[in-house]
Every structure is written in C-alpha cells, then in structure tokens.
Scaffold this motif. Sequence first.
Motif, mmCIF file in Angstrom:
data_model
loop_
_atom_site.group_PDB
_atom_site.id
_atom_site.type_symbol
_atom_site.label_atom_id
_atom_site.label_comp_id
_atom_site.label_asym_id
_atom_site.label_seq_id
_atom_site.Cartn_x
_atom_site.Cartn_y
_atom_site.Cartn_z
ATOM 1 N N VAL A 7 83.423 -17.633 -1.506
ATOM 2 C CA VAL A 7 83.578 -19.079 -1.563
ATOM 3 C C VAL A 7 83.858 -19.560 -0.154
ATOM 4 C CG1 VAL A 7 84.852 -21.000 -2.589
ATOM 5 C CG2 VAL A 7 84.506 -18.892 -3.887
ATOM 6 N N ALA A 8 82.915 -20.255 0.447
ATOM 7 C CA ALA A 8 83.049 -20.647 1.855
ATOM 8 C C ALA A 8 84.081 -21.749 2.008
ATOM 9 C CB ALA A 8 81.699 -21.131 2.382
ATOM 10 N N VAL A 9 84.884 -21.606 3.045
ATOM 11 C CA VAL A 9 85.812 -22.659 3.451
ATOM 12 C C VAL A 9 85.489 -22.981 4.900
ATOM 13 C CG1 VAL A 9 88.225 -23.297 3.766
ATOM 14 C CG2 VAL A 9 87.570 -21.763 1.905
ATOM 15 N N ALA A 360 79.406 -18.229 8.733
ATOM 16 C CA ALA A 360 79.617 -19.035 7.531
ATOM 17 C C ALA A 360 81.029 -19.582 7.438
ATOM 18 C CB ALA A 360 79.309 -18.195 6.292
ATOM 19 N N GLY A 361 81.924 -19.145 8.311
ATOM 20 C CA GLY A 361 83.295 -19.605 8.259
ATOM 21 C C GLY A 361 84.166 -18.726 7.378
ATOM 22 N N ILE A 362 85.451 -19.031 7.377
ATOM 23 C CA ILE A 362 86.409 -18.280 6.575
ATOM 24 C C ILE A 362 86.041 -18.380 5.098
ATOM 25 C CG2 ILE A 362 88.811 -18.151 5.840
ATOM 26 C CD1 ILE A 362 88.479 -17.202 8.653
ATOM 27 N N ALA A 363 86.078 -17.245 4.411
ATOM 28 C CA ALA A 363 85.729 -17.211 2.994
ATOM 29 C C ALA A 363 86.846 -16.572 2.186
ATOM 30 C CB ALA A 363 84.430 -16.435 2.780
ATOM 31 N N SER A 364 87.120 -17.141 1.032
ATOM 32 C CA SER A 364 88.104 -16.549 0.134
ATOM 33 C C SER A 364 87.388 -15.737 -0.937
ATOM 34 C CB SER A 364 88.952 -17.653 -0.511
ATOM 35 O OG SER A 364 88.137 -18.525 -1.252
ATOM 36 N N GLY A 365 88.144 -14.973 -1.695
ATOM 37 C CA GLY A 365 87.568 -14.204 -2.774
ATOM 38 C C GLY A 365 86.994 -12.870 -2.381
ATOM 39 N N LEU A 366 87.174 -12.458 -1.136
ATOM 40 C CA LEU A 366 86.606 -11.176 -0.688
ATOM 41 C C LEU A 366 87.495 -9.992 -1.045
ATOM 42 C CD1 LEU A 366 85.350 -12.270 2.844
ATOM 43 C CD2 LEU A 366 84.007 -11.995 0.760
ATOM 44 N N TRP A 367 88.810 -10.182 -0.969
ATOM 45 C CA TRP A 367 89.773 -9.147 -1.334
ATOM 46 C C TRP A 367 90.819 -9.774 -2.247
ATOM 47 C CZ3 TRP A 367 87.755 -9.033 3.650
ATOM 48 C CH2 TRP A 367 87.284 -7.807 4.129
#
Length: 375
Positions: A7-9, A360-367
């Motif tokens: 999820v891109a932020v 793409a910038g900081i993304a959540s949901g990776l870990w």
Amino acid sequence: MKRLLIVAVALSACKNDEEPIGPELLDLPADPAATGVPVGVQTLAWDDLAVEVWYPASDSTSGNLDVVDFGEDVPTSVRDLLGDVQIPTFTTLAVRDAPLRIPAGDAYPTVIFSHGFGGNRVQSATYTSHLASRGYVVVSTDHHGRSLADILPCLFNPPADGCLLEFTDDPGLRDVPDLIDFLDDAADSGFLKGAIDTDKLALTGHSAGGQTTVGLSDEGRFKALIPMAGGTEVTRDVPVLRMAGQCDGVVLAADSAASHALSTDDVYLEITGAGHLAFSDMCALDLGSLADEYLIGRDDLNPTMMDLLLQLAVDGCPAGATPQPGVCEADEFLDLDVSKAIINHYATVFLDEVLYGQGAGIASGLWDEAVIDRR
C-alpha cells in the motif's frame, strides 16, 4: 513476515523537472533490502578525523570482505587492567580499497552517519555498506567524547587513562560539519572527484547520533534525515524517516512517537520486537558475555558507568537478553536478520525517493513487524 500486498504512502519530496538519472543505471535488485553492487571501503584522514567511506565499487572488485575489529578500540590502559580481551569481529559487505564504480549518470548522492554513545564510526557497517551498494556514498567518523575508545576507560574508578566523556555538549554537532567539508573537498579531489553530489546530502544517526541528526536538522544542506532510536522533533520542512524499536529500553518508542507527532514532515517506522541495538552491528560483539567474563565482580569499577553500559550492551540482542519488563509485550527481541532487512529496505526507499527523485515511496504492509505512520 514479508507480504505481497503493498500500500503506497507517497512522500512529499520534490522531483526534478528533467527525468533524473537514478539507481536503475546500477542494475540493482528490485527488492530495496537486497544488496546491490559491490561495495568498497576506505579509511581517510581529514584534519584530525579518521573518516570511513563506503562507496559503490566496480564489478571487477575482488578480495576479502572487510572485517570490523572493535578490539582495536580497546585502549592500552584498559588492556593493562583487564588483560588480553578477546572481542568478536564481524564481516561486512565491503572490500577494503576496492576500485570506485564510476557513475553511469549523475554523481552519487551522499550520506553522513553519526554513531551512538559507546559506538564508533563502523558500528552500523551493515547499514552503511548496504546504502553504498544501492548507489550512495556514506561517510562517518568517531565522535570523541562518546566513542567506545573514550568510554571504556571511564568504566573504572579511578578512570583509566583516556577517559573522555561529553554529556553536556554533543560532539556530533562539531564533527558532522567537518564531514560536510570533507565531502565538499572530496568532490573536487581524491578518488571521489566528480563522483559525488554534495547537494544531494542526507544525515542519519543511531541513538545519540539520532539526536545529532535532529540537532543539525536546521542545516539547509541536508535534504533528508533518518534518526534511528533517538532524536527529538524536527520542525524544519525537510523529509524525515524516523525509526524506533518497539522494545527499546534505552530510548522508548513512545518518546520517538511523541517526537514524530511534533515534527513537520515525518514518516515514523516502529519495528515490533526490535530493541536499541537492532540499528547497529553491536550485538555481534556479544558484549554481555564480555562483561560477565572481564568486568562483573571487579571492585575497581564505576557502578554508574557500568550500569549504563550494561544496559546499552545488550538491549535488542536476541542471543544475550530479553526486553525489559514493561517496555513492550514481547518476551524476546526480534530476529536481527528481520530488523536489518526492514531498516535497509525503508532507508533505501526513502533516500531513493528524496535524493534520486525515484521510486514508489514508503509502503506499508510489507512486514508484520513494520508499523508506519506519517505526518
């Protein structure tokens, strides 16, 4: 555990009007946590500073990987008291004095690293050499007054020769401007001539180095800041990636989160289960065992300094300690391979976005262990 869902932020970083020349010219792995090109390391002298330089190296690089030996920082006065102290070493990604990889496009952005209390310029070599593998030139120096070599003699009562403590003044505030001067000079002479862009400059630091990072946040030369496990708020409108360990018993995650809430342009990354030393390579030294073998039970120790350094020595090290009661809900520290992957990933993505103007910038949901918030 790494997930497929991203999820891109977006980060509020300005991009160049022209298409930037970026890290894709290095043919890097798509995963920002993966090692990129070969890495070189050199130790250079600048005025009275020893400057460690990590940099992208040529594909023709060969030779043994560099080994960090913290035993070199044990002063003679301390060895005279303790005897032949055997301190573990650890191997880095870098090859000493490897040939520089000539940039295929624009010059490499630059990063300054500031170490913590009781650390030294190579204390986070996994992190600094990873950034070099991803297309950055990283420099660091020992901050005299909080370096390992200066602190060890202060463990004794009376202090051994060489004890040097600076609690009221931050030596990093003195040394980092000198490192900027070093980079400006290196851009015009020496092996980095023409290969580095000192207008694309970031500052990052661990613990006390995190406070150095925010302490110099008003310095307009810095386009990005990454304080780790330390550092108060940043009010200048500059992109910040603030990292904290949920189980840090030295600098509480709650304090880092409060500083994040007061900051202007701040991405906050809290790593579930991580302790204070997860942002360094200090756990490899097994300092808790060294203290048990060489220090515990002596009658010539300074108890205040001993208590402080014992806490610093093991916080975040899964093999030697558990989280302090009441600090977090976990009963063990996060595996260091996981925390280092998270740290390297997000630092790389952040710097690529801000300094290269790409990604793409900081993304959540990776870990599951990486919790992100943004101002």
